[in-house]
Write an enzyme that holds these catalytic residues in place. Structure first.
Site, PDB file in Angstrom:
ATOM      1  N   HIS A  73      52.971   9.650   5.761  1.00 41.27           N
ATOM      2  CA  HIS A  73      52.271  10.492   6.724  1.00 41.27           C
ATOM      3  C   HIS A  73      51.173   9.688   7.423  1.00 41.27           C
ATOM      4  O   HIS A  73      50.402   9.009   6.751  1.00 41.27           O
ATOM      5  CB  HIS A  73      51.617  11.692   6.024  1.00 41.27           C
ATOM      6  CG  HIS A  73      52.543  12.479   5.153  1.00 41.27           C
ATOM      7  ND1 HIS A  73      52.128  13.141   4.020  1.00 41.27           N
ATOM      8  CD2 HIS A  73      53.875  12.702   5.250  1.00 41.27           C
ATOM      9  CE1 HIS A  73      53.156  13.753   3.454  1.00 41.27           C
ATOM     10  NE2 HIS A  73      54.234  13.495   4.174  1.00 41.27           N
ATOM     11  N   TYR A 136      40.779  11.681  -1.784  1.00 40.24           N
ATOM     12  CA  TYR A 136      40.635  11.033  -0.484  1.00 40.24           C
ATOM     13  C   TYR A 136      39.617  11.769   0.376  1.00 40.24           C
ATOM     14  O   TYR A 136      39.589  12.988   0.456  1.00 40.24           O
ATOM     15  CB  TYR A 136      41.974  10.871   0.234  1.00 40.24           C
ATOM     16  CG  TYR A 136      42.875  12.083   0.315  1.00 40.24           C
ATOM     17  CD1 TYR A 136      42.905  12.879   1.456  1.00 40.24           C
ATOM     18  CD2 TYR A 136      43.740  12.399  -0.738  1.00 40.24           C
ATOM     19  CE1 TYR A 136      43.755  13.971   1.541  1.00 40.24           C
ATOM     20  CE2 TYR A 136      44.597  13.485  -0.663  1.00 40.24           C
ATOM     21  CZ  TYR A 136      44.590  14.277   0.480  1.00 40.24           C
ATOM     22  OH  TYR A 136      45.434  15.364   0.560  1.00 40.24           O
TER      23      TYR A 136
END
Length: 475
Positions: A73, A136
Site C-alpha cells: 500500500h 506507525y
C-alpha cells in the site's frame, strides 16, 4: 525473541529516495527493555536528520500468526514504522512518479529498528514471529477521499523474495487482487499552489513549472486569500508548496485611505492566513518580498541580513508579510527589485512612449537593477527542487546598478529611438505636481547577490536587450 541491545541512534539510506532505516537504542535487563520509539528533538537533528514530518495519528497493527502479510500500500502521507513486539519482514516499492518508480528495498525489523516511509512509497509487512505488533505514526488523518496506490504482493517485476511463500500465508482477498507494476497509476507528488496566477510573476511561474495535474494556478476569482473560510477552501494536506505571487503593488494608491486597507488585506492579512495554513499542514510557503522593505539610505547593496526599515505603506505591508512568513517552519522569502515581466511595467511604458513620439522625464536619483520574472521563477524552482533550508534569498539582475533614467534611455535606444529624448529629473521634481498621494521611494534599491548557484542571475541590461524586440515591443 532476540533484540539487538546497545545500538547508537543512527540512520541508513536505502535505494529508495527518502526511505530511511533507523537504528534505535534499546535498553534491557532482567525486567525487560525500554526504547525511545520517536524522539523528535534527537531524531530530526544532527547526523540523524530525519524529516520533522509532524505526525498527527498513531496506529498499531497486531498480528496473531506467523506469516500474516499486508500490502503493498502506498498512502498520501509520510509514515514512521517501528516494531513493539515480535519481528517482521518489510518490503517497500517506490510507487511515486519519477526515475525511482519501481525500486525495491527489503529488510527485517525488530524493536531495535524503525523505518521512515515517505509519501507514495508502497509498504508491506510479513510477520516472522507470533503475536507481532508494530506501530506507525502518520502525518495525516485517514480519509476515504484521498488517493491511494497499490501493488500486487506477487508482482513479477518487483520480485520480492518473501521469507514465507505467499501461497502459505494469510493475505486478504483485496491485497491479492492489487494490480501489477505495469498497471499501477503512480502516486503524484503533493500539489503546488500558485496564487496570483494572472500577474507578471504568476505567468512566468506557469511558463517555468508547466501544466500538470498536481500544479494549481489560482486567481483571486478562484481563491480569495482574505476569505474567513480559507482554511476549508482546499484539503490543504494534499499540498506541499504554496507560491504566493498575489500582492497589492500600487505603491502610490497604498497611501490613500482605501488603498491602505487593500494593501494590508492583500499583503498582510492574506499572508498571515497562508502562513497559518502552511504551518498547520507542513507546507512550504514561498513569499515574494521587495526592495521597498528598505529605506534606501544605505550606501552599499542590501544583504539578506539587513534590518528592514520601510518608508511607505506598501513597504510596511511587505515587511510585515516577511516577518509573518519567517515564522513558518518551511519557508522561502525571495526579495526582488524593479520587476519586469509579461504585463504592464516600466519597460513597456517607455517603449510605448518612444513609439508615440513622447519625450518623457524620468527620475535619475533612484539606483537599482532590473529583475525579470523569468529569473525569479527559475530561481524559485531551483531552490524548491534543491531542498535548500528555509531563508531569505535576494533575486535581481546582475551587473552595474543604474537609474530609471538610464533604463529609459536604454529602452529608447534598443527600440530604435533617440535616447536623448529622455530627460533626467530628481524624484522630488518628478512628483512635485502629482495630483494624489505619492509614496516615498527608496533611493538605493540595489540587492547584494551571493555566490549561491541556486539564484538565477544574468546582467540586467543584457536581459533587457533580449526582452525587447526590434520593433520595440517586449518579446
Amino acid at each position: 525473541m532476540s533484540i539487538a541491545f546497545g545500538k547508537s541512534l543512527s540512520v541508513r539510506e536505502t535505494p529508495i529516495p527518502g526511505l530511511i532505516v533507523v537504528d534505535l537504542p534499546v535498553h534491557g535487563d532482567a525486567r525487560g527493555w525500554f526504547k525511545e520509539n520517536w524522539q523528535r528533538e534527537k531524531m530530526t537533528a544532527g547526523a540523524v536528520g530525519l524529516p520533522d514530518f509532524g505526525p498527527v495519528q498513531n496506529n498499531i497493527s497486531f498480528n496473531d500468526a506467523v506469516g500474516t502479510t499486508r500490502g503493498i500500500h502506498a498512502e498520501p502521507w509520510d509514515k514512521y514504522v517501528s516494531v513493539a513486539t515480535g519481528r517482521i519482514f518489510g518490503a517497500w516499492v517506490d510507487l511515486r512518479e519519477g526515475e525511482s518508480f519501481g525500486t525495491v528495498f527489503t529488510t527485517e525489523l525488530d524493536p531495535s529498528t524503525a523505518i521512515f516511509v515517505p509519501r507514495g512509497v508502497g509498504n508491506s509487512y510479513q510477520t516472522l514471529e507470533p503475536d507481532t505488533a508494530y506501530a506507525y505514526l502518520v502525518n495525516d488523518h485517514w480519509s476515504p477521499d484521498v488517493t491511494y496506490t497499490f501493488l500486487n504482493l506477487a508482482d513479477e517485476t518487483a520480485a520480492i523474495e518473501w521469507p514465507i511463500p505467499l501461497a502459505e500465508v494469510e493475505i486478504s482477498a483485496k491485497d491479492k487482487n492489487h494490480p501489477r507494476l505495469a498497471d499501477v497509476v503512480p502516486m503524484p507528488p503533493r500539489k503546488i499552489l500558485v496564487t496570483g496566477a494572472n500577474g507578471q510573476l504568476g505567468r512566468a511561474l506557469r511558463e517555468e513549472f508547466g501544466d500538470h495535474p498536481w500544479i494549481e494556478y489560482a486567481t483571486r476569482a478562484d481563491l480569495d486569500l482574505t476569505s474567513p473560510d480559507l482554511d476549508a477552501a482546499r484539503r490543504w494536506r494534499d499540498y506541499g508548496t504554496i507560491i504566493n505571487a498575489a500582492a497589492y503593488t500600487k505603491v502610490d494608491a497604498a497611501e490613500t485611505p482605501d488603498g491602505r486597507v487593500e494593501a494590508w488585506a492583500a499583503n498582510v492579512t492574506a499572508v498571515a492566513a497562508l502562513a497559518r495554513i502552511a504551518t498547520a499542514n507542513g507546507i512550504t510557503l514561498v513569499h515574494i518580498s521587495s526592495d521597498y522593505v528598505f529605506d534606501g539610505c544605505k550606501s552599499e547593496a542590501y544583504t539578506t541580513e539587513d534590518a528592514v526599515s520601510p518608508l511607505g505603506v506598501y513597504g510596511q505591508t511587505k515587511a510585515a508579510g516577511d516577518a509573518i512568513v519567517s515564522a513558518v517552519p518551511r519557508h522561502h522569502i525571495f526579495r526582488t527589485s524593479w520587476v519586469i515581466g509579461d504585463g504592464a511595467n516600466f519597460v513597456r511604458t517607455m517603449a510605448a512612449l518612444a513609439d508615440r513620439g513622447v519625450n518623457p522625464r524620468v527620475v535619475d536619483d533612484q539606483v537599482g537593477r532590473l529583475t525579470f520574472t523569468r529569473d525569479i521563477a527559475a530561481t524559485i524552482r531551483a531552490v524548491l527542487e534543491s531542498g535548500a533550508p528555509s531563508g531569505v534569498h535576494n533575486v535581481s539582475g546582475d551587473g552595474e546598478p543604474v537609474t530609471w533614467f538610464d533604463i529609459a534611455r536604454d529602452v529608447f535606444e534598443l527600440t530604435g529611438h533617440d535616447p536623448t529624448r529622455v530627460t533626467g529629473v530628481s524624484t522630488d521634481v518628478y512628483f512635485a505636481d502629482a495630483a494624489g498621494p505619492v509614496a516615498p521611494r527608496p533611493r538605493n534599491s540595489v540587492l547584494a547577490l551571493s555566490d549561491d548557484d541556486l539564484v538565477v542571475t544574468s546582467d540586467h541590461r543584457e536581459r533587457l536587450r533580449s526582452y525587447l524586440s526590434v520593433s520595440g515591443s517586449p518579446a
